[in-house]
Design an enzyme around this catalytic site. Sequence first.
Site, short mmCIF file in Angstrom:
data_model
loop_
_atom_site.label_atom_id
_atom_site.label_comp_id
_atom_site.label_asym_id
_atom_site.label_seq_id
_atom_site.Cartn_x
_atom_site.Cartn_y
_atom_site.Cartn_z
N ASN A 114 43.78 54.22 33.63
CA ASN A 114 44.31 53.09 32.86
C ASN A 114 45.77 53.30 32.48
O ASN A 114 46.46 52.35 32.10
CB ASN A 114 43.48 52.86 31.60
CG ASN A 114 42.22 52.07 31.93
OD1 ASN A 114 42.17 51.38 32.95
ND2 ASN A 114 41.21 52.19 31.10
N GLU A 171 35.95 60.06 34.72
CA GLU A 171 36.95 60.89 34.05
C GLU A 171 36.21 61.72 33.00
O GLU A 171 35.60 61.16 32.08
CB GLU A 171 38.03 60.02 33.42
CG GLU A 171 38.92 59.36 34.48
CD GLU A 171 39.99 58.44 33.92
OE1 GLU A 171 41.09 58.40 34.48
OE2 GLU A 171 39.73 57.75 32.91
N HIS A 212 33.98 59.07 31.13
CA HIS A 212 34.47 57.70 31.31
C HIS A 212 34.11 57.19 32.70
O HIS A 212 34.71 57.58 33.69
CB HIS A 212 35.99 57.66 31.09
CG HIS A 212 36.57 56.29 31.17
ND1 HIS A 212 37.74 56.00 31.84
CD2 HIS A 212 36.14 55.11 30.66
CE1 HIS A 212 37.99 54.71 31.73
NE2 HIS A 212 37.04 54.15 31.03
N SER A 237 36.98 53.73 26.74
CA SER A 237 38.13 53.58 27.64
C SER A 237 39.43 53.88 26.92
O SER A 237 40.40 54.27 27.55
CB SER A 237 38.28 52.14 28.10
OG SER A 237 37.22 51.72 28.84
P1 NAI Z 1 29.44 45.32 26.08
O1 NAI Z 1 30.00 44.49 25.01
O2 NAI Z 1 29.03 44.70 27.37
O3 NAI Z 1 28.16 46.10 25.49
C1 NAI Z 1 28.17 46.81 24.28
C2 NAI Z 1 26.74 46.85 23.74
O4 NAI Z 1 26.72 47.74 22.63
C3 NAI Z 1 26.24 45.50 23.23
O5 NAI Z 1 25.01 45.19 23.86
C4 NAI Z 1 26.06 45.71 21.73
O6 NAI Z 1 24.93 45.01 21.22
C5 NAI Z 1 25.83 47.20 21.66
N1 NAI Z 1 26.16 47.80 20.36
C6 NAI Z 1 27.22 47.56 19.58
N2 NAI Z 1 27.18 48.35 18.49
C7 NAI Z 1 26.06 49.11 18.58
C8 NAI Z 1 25.50 50.14 17.78
N3 NAI Z 1 26.07 50.53 16.65
N4 NAI Z 1 24.35 50.72 18.20
C9 NAI Z 1 23.75 50.33 19.35
N5 NAI Z 1 24.25 49.35 20.15
C10 NAI Z 1 25.39 48.76 19.77
O7 NAI Z 1 30.49 46.49 26.33
P2 NAI Z 1 30.84 47.28 27.69
O8 NAI Z 1 31.82 46.51 28.47
O9 NAI Z 1 29.57 47.72 28.33
O10 NAI Z 1 31.62 48.54 27.09
C11 NAI Z 1 30.96 49.56 26.37
C12 NAI Z 1 31.86 50.77 26.25
O11 NAI Z 1 32.24 51.21 27.56
C13 NAI Z 1 33.15 50.57 25.48
O12 NAI Z 1 33.43 51.77 24.79
C14 NAI Z 1 34.19 50.34 26.55
O13 NAI Z 1 35.47 50.75 26.17
C15 NAI Z 1 33.66 51.27 27.64
N6 NAI Z 1 34.06 50.91 29.00
C16 NAI Z 1 34.04 49.61 29.42
C17 NAI Z 1 34.41 49.29 30.72
C18 NAI Z 1 34.34 47.87 31.21
O14 NAI Z 1 34.94 47.59 32.25
N7 NAI Z 1 33.64 46.98 30.54
C19 NAI Z 1 34.88 50.33 31.66
C20 NAI Z 1 34.79 51.67 31.13
C21 NAI Z 1 34.43 51.93 29.84
#
Ligand code: NAI
Length: 487
Positions: free
Chosen positions: A193, A155, A143, A122
């Site tokens: 954003n 995006e 995105h 993001s």
């Molecule tokens: P989250 O914290 O729910 O999930 C992230 C997952 O990645 C966790 O299960 C973690 O164990 C895993 N992880 C961390 N490092 C790792 C690695 N090196 N190898 C494999 N797995 C690994 O995060 P979320 O909210 O799903 O966000 C993920 C991405 O999506 C981020 O880049 C965020 O900026 C982006 N994003 C999030 C949005 C949201 O509303 N939550 C919206 C749009 C994009």
Amino acid sequence: MGLESPGMIVVIGAGTMGAGIAEIAARAGHDVHVVDADESALVRGSRTLGERLDGLVARGKLDEATRAGVSTRIRWTTDLEVAASAILVIEAIVEKPDVKRGLFAALGRIVRPDCLLASNTSSLSINALGTDIVGPERFLGLHFFNPVPAMKLVELVPASTSSLATIEAAGNLVRMWGKQPVTVRDVPGFIVNRVARPYYSEGFAALEEGVAPEVIDALLSGAGGFRMGPLALTDLIGQDVNYAVAVSVYQSYQGRTRFRPQPTQRALVEAGALGRKSGRGVYAGDAAPIVPPLLETGSSPRAIRVEPRPGVFAPLITAALAAGLSVIPDASLEPDMVLVDGVTIASGDRRRLCDRQDCDVLLDAARNLTTAKLLGITASSARAARTASGFLSAIGRGAFELPDRPGQLVLRTLAQLANAAADAAVEEVANADDIDTAMVLGANHPEGPLAWAGRTGKSRVAHALTAIAAATQDDIYSPSSWYREGS
Ligand code: NAI
């Protein structure tokens, strides 16, 4: 790149976003592997997705066979090597640049030469994440928005190294998944954003000037046409999450004042008032705000006087005729004014009431005066307020009183959103149509901000912004060059 027939997709990260992306890819017929470094995250992700699919089946929104197919097609693993046979790998892991960069470097060595590599970040620069990739022409940003199954927008952010074939194949693929891609330049906050910032910051600015939060939210939805008011929305998103985006966009733009975060929101975060998830934010508890009592109304007028060629107020005049009021043309009135029982009500343009001698009440803007059921007014006296609300009540509208601030509330918010959208268009973040599409599909706005500015008139928006900037002595309101170029 052979993406037309479903191939195997790898999603890295089993969190909120990863599980959502896996679901839509599997529903489009792909085999999917979800990879996470943490076993327990895989268990959680699989369980949460299973419960969600069960819920859809129970509500009749998904049939059993499709549900079974989706579950069978998704596999959950800690083994990154499964990426060797993927046609696309989407990364949705923790938002840490070094970790993401390392992951893409490793993936570049595992995947096939024609496999696309995408980041769902993001807030990080796509170009900065792709520096160590072998074959950087197949890398780009995709995105998605939360919740992924419901939000139509993606995006699509090409890196400077992305090949045209990569951009085209990724666009076709997300279209096949039922999403609408818009191409965005690799800038902080991309479109949504970045352009959505004023919606929240204007809500907090009004709060800081003493407007009740319930009034702010009621007017932005009742007159602004937004699905949810800005303050209730930040409570839902989480004050910490929303504030972090504000800070990240502000810092990424080297502190450009337009993106200045709001001190009141910072104070909420520091006090642990994070919104619904912490039981307290702008509002107490986790319920949606209650619409506050409307302004007390005076008696219904029997007649109103209007300028002979009604402009902005035409929908109100139509409503007055429908309500049985006499509408008397009066050439002595200026455009966009009505006279009700000796009280002159003018359409709020940008000036404060105290700077005008020609009226007693200012009516704040509405996105659509024909359908808006709640309107904001600023009045010079209690009698003027009661008379105006009596008139509005007679034509089926409720009123809230606003302090005498430049641009009032709804006009200022809509104008500042249109200002942010125009900046993005001028800076070629995306084309104007795509900016509007992104705000409708990615932020649930009822209309694109540039479409609103086009309907309102570019010069009118420019005048409003110039006057608000002068009165507040705050250059965050100075109009984008898009408006200065005339209408
Ligand atoms: P989250 O914290 O729910 O999930 C992230 C997952 O990645 C966790 O299960 C973690 O164990 C895993 N992880 C961390 N490092 C790792 C690695 N090196 N190898 C494999 N797995 C690994 O995060 P979320 O909210 O799903 O966000 C993920 C991405 O999506 C981020 O880049 C965020 O900026 C982006 N994003 C999030 C949005 C949201 O509303 N939550 C919206 C749009 C994009």
